[in-house]
Design an enzyme around this catalytic site. Structure first.
Site, PDB file in Angstrom:
ATOM      1  N   GLU A   1       0.795  -1.218   0.000  1.00 44.35           N
ATOM      2  CA  GLU A   1       0.000   0.000   0.000  1.00 44.35           C
ATOM      3  C   GLU A   1       0.837   1.282   0.000  1.00 44.35           C
ATOM      4  O   GLU A   1       0.450   2.274  -0.616  1.00 44.35           O
ATOM      5  CB  GLU A   1      -0.933   0.015   1.229  1.00 44.35           C
ATOM      6  CG  GLU A   1      -2.065  -0.984   1.168  1.00 44.35           C
ATOM      7  CD  GLU A   1      -3.150  -0.593   0.182  1.00 44.35           C
ATOM      8  OE1 GLU A   1      -3.110   0.535  -0.333  1.00 44.35           O
ATOM      9  OE2 GLU A   1      -4.028  -1.430  -0.083  1.00 44.35           O
TER      10      GLU A   1
ATOM     11  N   SER B   1     -26.908 -23.210  54.121  1.00 42.65           N
ATOM     12  CA  SER B   1     -25.930 -23.597  55.140  1.00 42.65           C
ATOM     13  C   SER B   1     -24.496 -23.247  54.769  1.00 42.65           C
ATOM     14  O   SER B   1     -23.566 -23.677  55.460  1.00 42.65           O
ATOM     15  CB  SER B   1     -26.023 -25.110  55.387  1.00 42.65           C
ATOM     16  OG  SER B   1     -27.274 -25.448  55.964  1.00 42.65           O
TER      17      SER B   1
END
Length: 765
Positions: A77, A334
């Protein structure tokens, strides 16, 4: 240079700088709308959140992208990217010449900076638009470094559909991070932004391959002919684009907590998260409708969360998929009992084998029962914790104090929510408050971290917030009990839990609304929850049968390390103790040691059995016997010589539960005839209607015999037990009908809340 020219240049430069400030490039600011991605610790996207235009973008840094991609991008590019000021005049002249000679655009002449400028400030493909793009590129170069410009391209380059950036494209099309791209994949993603709609590899693989090969041809001088030839042989195969969806509720939570971060890097382990989600999904077929599950896995060393499943199935709305049950506050059942016993150890109230009473008791009107609806009589702390017995836990909490207990939990980092206007009471230990799975897991980590709890951490930069829950010694003892049952169980059963290396506790809230299991190993703390998020009961769903198996499976899947050797911390030692007094055996005469046990003790202290709730007087007392008959006497009614006998008294509530051998030497003999009017602690209650040793016979094949159980004396209500199992509670003076369908011996016991009792043994044939 003339003075006039210098002034003109200065004025032009000033004008440009002013214009630059008045019309800055639209850089993506921190407050600008942006896409977000939540990542696992290895960079795997857990979930991506689009921006306001529904674009999927995974922000990425330059060093997180494959060098192959960066080489291909710059070479193909903009090979002069590192040197030009944003615009490459030679490239523009070449593009203009190609356009003039061919009558069409052959190359655009755009630099990477110009492409970034067009992404940030879209312009039409006209001469005016190109000029604006060039100006923007110059502005970008003035403001940003080359690295920053390149990272804008890496994050914003169009990649087809709603995808932007190389990381989003790599994850969506190739199923891998951009850091692991091959040469062929790097070339494909390099060319894709040139025509993202036409070159999408998931829709047009042949077009994408042809464009990719053009890039590969350009890269031959950089990568070599052989590598390029191999890359050209690689087919273009892209998966269907879909949204990443791992730990979705966790990702949503982190997105809300960090709204300004484009990338939220978390502590989650993607592989472990996948295994936990699969385990939950595998159980959906056996769960009733609308039932969900949650699981949380935390590293003990760092408190980093490695797996987080807030619901059973994020795609099933009927199971309340969007309700995060890791954070929801529910009754913990519990699961608070280990903290109670740990804090009681630190307070010097108990040791691991302290004698507790698992019998029907009334605590100022509060009458807890056990989950199995029966009672065990005399039990140790170890047995009470392992079997999750309710009455002994309430007895210990009654001594420690519920308000003090809740305050100590809060100081340790575990906050309990109480009903509006309520104060802590004894029901807290059985689930009469609310907390979250997140809070429980952070608190349970203290059993593997020397008593220090901490808040779970979700990001690497989150501070480690630690608080001491209990001493290292108390944490060791409680963990040992949960893991192996304590010293006695280890000796008798061979320490099965120690080999497994997991110490866990279950819990079930009232009405079967919540099933819990939370546990620790050397490396991890894991918690699971099963239930309906709307609070509807699930009869038959409790911690032991639904949550504990899931917890064990999670540990098996994510923690394969064998348990290491565990050395008791300073202050924890083994000692021989005696029931019923609870103190060291070497300090007691043999006659006062009815049952010897090996216990973990803390800081050298072996506290005595908790004070008798039902009757006063010392636990050690002196009784008198007739020297000839051995019967019980007292001064004033003894006919002959008396001898003093030192005795150890069992708690009054436990005397009816003693076996015959223990009763013979634990309880005093009958009163001598001359002293028959003496008042004994057990006097005042008498079972009538059936007598000791009576045999009840069935009438052939007729119905099971039914007895009318009745007692004389006693105050308020009477509790009836058959073979230690609670069968009913009626007002004093009332009768209780009970059938005996099975042949065999039965011990029938009646007791009132003041500790008076009577017991008879019968036989049914």
């Amino acid at each position: 240079m003339s003075r006039r020219l210098r002034l003109a240049l200065a004025a032009a430069l000033t004008l440009l700088l002013v214009a630059d400030q008045l019309f800055p490039p639209p850089l993506p600011g921190r407050a600008a709308p942006h896409a977000q991605v939540v990542l696992a610790r290895d960079g795997t996207p857990l979930r991506a959140f689009p921006d306001r235009t529904h674009i999927w973008r995974h922000p990425v840094r330059q060093d997180e992208v494959s060098p192959r991609y960066l080489e291909a991008l710059i070479s193909y590019e903009d090979r002069f990217f590192r040197w030009h000021p944003g615009v490459n005049p030679l490239a523009l002249l070449r593009a203009a010449g190609q356009w003039a000679t061919s009558g069409r655009v052959v190359s655009g002449g755009s630099t990477l900076t110009m492409q970034v400028a067009r992404i940030l400030d879209p312009t039409p493909r006209t001469l005016r638009g190109k000029l604006r793009q060039m100006v923007r590129a110059l502005q970008l170069e003035l403001r940003l470094s080359k690295r920053e410009i390149l990272e804008l391209y890496l994050g914003y380059a169009p990649m087809g559909g709603v995808l932007e950036g190389v990381e989003a494209a790599s994850r969506a099309y190739l199923g891998k991070p951009a850091a692991r791209l091959t040469e062929a994949e790097a070339a494909l993603l390099t060319v894709l932004p040139q025509a993202p709609s036409l070159l999408r590899p998931d829709r047009y693989p042949e077009r994408a391959r042809a464009a990719r090969d053009k890039v590969l041809a350009r890269m031959a001088r950089h990568w070599g002919a052989e590598r390029v030839r191999d890359a050209r042989e690689e087919p273009v195969i892209a998966q269907t684009v879909r949204e990443p969806l791992l730990a979705p509720l966790f990702a949503e939570r982190l997105r809300r907590e960090h709204p300004r971060r484009p990338r939220v890097e978390t502590t989650l382990d993607a592989g472990m998260q996948g295994m936990v989600e699969q385990l939950l999904a595998s159980r959906l077929s056996v769960l009733p409708p609308r039932v969900s599950m949650a699981a949380l896995v935390v590293d003990n060393a760092t408190l980093e969360v490695l797996a987080y499943a807030g619901s059973a199935d994020f795609g099933d709305e009927s199971r309340f998929s969007h309700v995060d049950m890791v954070r929801a506050t529910r009754s913990p059942g519990s699961t608070l009992k280990p903290f109670l016993y740990g804090l009681a150890l630190d307070e010097g109230l108990i040791h691991s084998e302290s004698l507790l009473a698992d019998v029907p008791q009334s605590f100022a009107g509060y009458q807890p029962g056990n989950f199995q609806a029966n009672f065990s009589g005399p039990v140790s702390v170890s047995h009470a914790l392992q079997k999750s017995l309710n009455v002994p836990a309430v007895e210990v909490l009654d001594r420690l104090g519920p308000q003090r207990f809740v305050a100590q939990l809060r100081r340790g980092g575990l906050r309990l929510e109480l009903p509006r206007g309520a104060v802590p009471n004894l029901s807290v230990i059985l689930g009469g408050a609310a907390t979250s799975l997140e809070g429980l897991v952070g608190a349970y980590s203290s059993f593997a971290r020397g008593g220090i709890a901490a808040r779970p951490r979700y990001t690497r930069d989150a501070p480690l917030e630690e608080t001491r829950m209990m001493s290292a010694g108390a944490a060791f003892i409680v963990r040992d009990i949960l893991e192996s049952g304590g010293p006695l169980a280890r000796a008798v059963e061979g320490g099965v839990g120690v080999r497994r290396g997991i110490a866990f506790k279950t819990g079930t809230s009232f009405g079967f609304r919540d099933a819990w299991s939370v546990g620790v190993s050397d490396r991890l703390t894991v918690g699971v929850w099963v239930g309906r998020p709307d609070g509807t009961p699930n009869p038959g769903f409790f911690g032991a049968n639904i949550a504990a198996p899931l917890l064990i499976d999670v540990f098996s899947a994510v923690d394969g390390a064998p348990p290491g050797p565990r050395v008791p911390p300073a202050g924890v030692t083994l000692a021989k103790i005696c029931w019923p007094l609870g103190t060291r055996s070497d300090d007691l005469p043999a006659g006062l040691c009815h049952e010897q046990r090996t216990a973990w003790i803390l800081n050298g202290a072996a506290p005595p059995t908790l004070p008798d709730r039902l009757r006063g007087g010392a636990a050690r007392y002196t009784d008198h016997r007739d020297a000839d008959s051995g019967l019980r006497v007292r001064a004033g009614c003894a006919a002959g010589e008396m001898r003093a006998v030192e005795m150890a008294r069992w708690p009054a509530a436990l005397e009816p539960w003693l076996d015959s051998a223990t009763r013979q030497h634990a309880l005093p003999p009958a009163w001598a005839p001359a002293c028959k009017d003496a008042v004994a602690p057990e006097a005042g209650l008498k079972i009538v209607g059936v007598s000791e040793g009576e045999t009840i016979r069935r009438a052939g094949t007729g119905p099971a015999p039914e007895l009318r159980l009745e007692a004389r004396g006693g105050q308020d209500a009477l509790t009836w037990l058959v073979n230690g199992v609670h069968v009913g509670r009626v007002a004093a003076g009332r009768t209780l009908l009970r059938k005996f369908p099975v042949a065999g011996p039965y011990r029938i016991t009646a007791m009132d809340d003041a500790g008076r009792f009577d017991s008879v043994e019968i036989s049914v044939r």
